[in-house]
Design an enzyme around this catalytic site. Structure first.
Site, PDB file in Angstrom:
ATOM      1  N   VAL A 191      -0.954   9.080   6.740  1.00  0.00           N
ATOM      2  CA  VAL A 191      -1.318   8.335   7.944  1.00  0.00           C
ATOM      3  C   VAL A 191      -1.216   6.848   7.669  1.00  0.00           C
ATOM      4  O   VAL A 191      -1.897   6.320   6.782  1.00  0.00           O
ATOM      5  CB  VAL A 191      -2.744   8.696   8.408  1.00  0.00           C
ATOM      6  N   ASP A 192      -0.374   6.176   8.430  1.00  0.00           N
ATOM      7  CA  ASP A 192      -0.226   4.725   8.329  1.00  0.00           C
ATOM      8  C   ASP A 192      -0.349   4.146   9.729  1.00  0.00           C
ATOM      9  O   ASP A 192       0.640   3.769  10.366  1.00  0.00           O
ATOM     10  CB  ASP A 192       1.122   4.366   7.692  1.00  0.00           C
ATOM     11  N   LEU A 193      -1.564   4.106  10.237  1.00  0.00           N
ATOM     12  CA  LEU A 193      -1.850   3.625  11.584  1.00  0.00           C
ATOM     13  C   LEU A 193      -2.963   2.592  11.506  1.00  0.00           C
ATOM     14  O   LEU A 193      -3.961   2.805  10.815  1.00  0.00           O
ATOM     15  CB  LEU A 193      -2.307   4.780  12.489  1.00  0.00           C
ATOM     16  N   TYR A 215       0.803  -1.220   0.000  1.00  0.00           N
ATOM     17  CA  TYR A 215       0.000   0.000   0.000  1.00  0.00           C
ATOM     18  C   TYR A 215       0.841   1.279   0.000  1.00  0.00           C
ATOM     19  O   TYR A 215       0.310   2.373  -0.224  1.00  0.00           O
ATOM     20  CB  TYR A 215      -0.949   0.019   1.198  1.00  0.00           C
ATOM     21  N   LEU A 269       2.274  10.301  10.126  1.00  0.00           N
ATOM     22  CA  LEU A 269       1.766   9.821  11.405  1.00  0.00           C
ATOM     23  C   LEU A 269       1.827   8.300  11.404  1.00  0.00           C
ATOM     24  O   LEU A 269       1.118   7.641  10.650  1.00  0.00           O
ATOM     25  CB  LEU A 269       0.324  10.295  11.616  1.00  0.00           C
TER      26      LEU A 269
END
Length: 461
Positions: free
Chosen positions: A342-344, A237, A267
């Protein structure tokens, strides 16, 4: 452990049992131990009472008995949730050997598959599996309990370190050799968390030092060292996340021409693959935010994360940090970013693998993100929706704050990259051959994702 088999006659949501029994047939090479370990997990999602429960079994791959995927309740739960309509999963594997002077930390897994032996083993274990199944499963004289096959592309793996973070809990770093679709060999380094053992948090390519022929490379050899390759993104991704920058092509080009360097706020740093790529390949200034200091230590030691003038990492909660930026409470950072990435993921394994955390539905979080972006900026999130309704709700909340939304279908059924633009029609033509940034972007990643950015129409469309 004494097990009352009668308790297995019925399904009990989220019940997890693990016990060892004498091996009924220790002659099979793939299960050659005096004791075998049995785990029985009932799904938290149960069928209507009128339906016959669905049961499946799985044999743990030899030498992976200690892998969190197969040795923890959260690992079993993710295996079960990835198998549609299964209400009870039965895992059978060799009993783990006791740890002697920490020797397990350097254990090596090597793939071993003998289809004939595996088939014979399944036949031998069939009576045991039937005994561990609810009797209602055989209401229609259905005596077949299917054996699921766990398959991945790992040929060999070596655990480099296990450690514990204050927020993420237990984690491990491992080197793996994977087999490509063309039978090629490739070596990668992975970071995994015990709370979500089936999810690879960070994955980078590693290259052996001073080796001319890959045929001689063995990740278990003490004589071979590997170096991180930060020039390639291998996590499925991350490439489409970076491809979203095509929307900013003309804007970034103008910044660069006026002497400004593009800026990104990331993040969720993890091993730092995205942070390193933005810096080394696209000349971004990057501010990374990671909640767990131990994760950053691991990233620096094993994944090539380097702090400096262009990369600054803050050990903070990402949403709190962004809120403080929005209110001017982070003194040395000008809150003017071209992109927030954002990769959370959610930290609740009961929901399966999902991202982002539910907190990103909050309006104050989205308003804070909008306020720290430049007028042409974009907010990019890796989304693994729990359901279609989850994704539609996320889109609805974003639409209340951002005038334009885009998405990229990652192509693996699970992931979407959602892109929220602060201004209307911020996109630029990705075919502009004069745009140096877009040319650099196409050289750095697959152009296919850049060409598959789709605008999400208004709810009324």
């Amino acid at each position: 452990m004494e097990v009352d088999m009668s308790i297995l006659e019925t399904l009990q949501p989220s019940r997890f049992l693990s016990f060892a029994i004498p091996n009924p047939d220790p002659t099979f090479p793939s299960l050659a131990s005096p004791l075998i370990r049995i785990a029985v997990l009932d799904s938290p999602i149960q069928p209507f009472s009128s339906l016959i429960p669905s049961v499946a079994a799985m044999i743990v791959p030899k030498h992976r008995e200690s892998d969190w995927i197969f040795s923890t309740e959260s690992g079993h739960l993710q295996l079960l949730l990835s198998s549609p309509n299964i209400q009870r999963l039965i895992l059978i594997g060799q009993e783990q050997q006791p740890i002697i002077n920490g020797s397990s930390s350097s254990s090596i897994y090597r793939r071993w598959i003998d289809p004939d032996s595996l088939n014979n083993l399944e036949i031998s274990l069939k009576p045991l599996v039937i005994a561990l199944s609810p009797k209602s499963y055989f209401r229609n004289e259905n005596l077949e309990v299917p054996f699921l096959c766990y398959e991945d592309n790992i040929v060999c793996s070596l655990v480099l370190e296990k450690c514990i973070g204050n927020f993420v809990g237990e984690m491990l770093v491992e080197d793996v050799e994977i087999e490509g679709s063309d039978q090629s060999r490739e070596f990668r380094r992975r970071l995994r968390f015990k709370r979500m053992p089936n999810l690879v948090q960070t994955e980078i390519r590693i290259v052996p030092n001073r080796v001319s022929c890959l045929d001689s490379v063995d990740i278990g050899s003490n004589s071979i060292e590997f170096s991180p390759d930060l020039g390639v993104l291998v996590h499925v991704y991350l490439v489409p996340m970076v491809a979203s920058l095509a929307l900013l092509g003309s804007c970034i080009e103008k910044h660069v021409e006026s002497g400004l360097r593009p800026k990104a706020l990331c993040l969720g740093v993890g091993g730092g693959a995205l942070v390193g790529f933005l810096k080394t390949q696209l000349d971004f200034e990057v501010v990374g935010v990671e909640v767990d200091e131990e994760v950053i230590r691991v990233a620096r030691k094993y994944f090539g994360l380097e702090d400096g003038d262009l990369v600054r990492v803050h050990i903070r909660d990402g949403m709190e940090f962004m809120d403080q930026l929005a209110h001017g409470d982070v003194g040395n950072i000008v809150p003017q970013f071209d992109v927030i990435m954002v990769d959370l993921d959610s930290d609740d394994p009961r929901n399966g693998v999902s991202a982002p955390p539910i907190e990103f539905f909050r309006r104050d979080v989205l308003l804070a993100a909008r306020s720290v972006l430049r007028e042409s900026g974009i907010f990019v999130i890796n989304v693994i929706p729990q359901s279609r309704s989850f994704y539609e709700k996320l889109i609805h909340e974003f639409r209340e704050v951002f005038p334009e939304l885009y998405e990229i279908n990652v192509g693996n059924v699970e992931n979407f990259v959602l892109i929220a633009a602060k201004a209307l029609s911020c996109s630029s033509s990705s075919s502009d051959s004069e745009n140096k940034f877009l040319t650099k972007l196409r050289l750095a990643i697959s152009g296919a994702y850049m060409d598959s950015i789709n605008r999400i129409g208004d709810a009324s469309n």
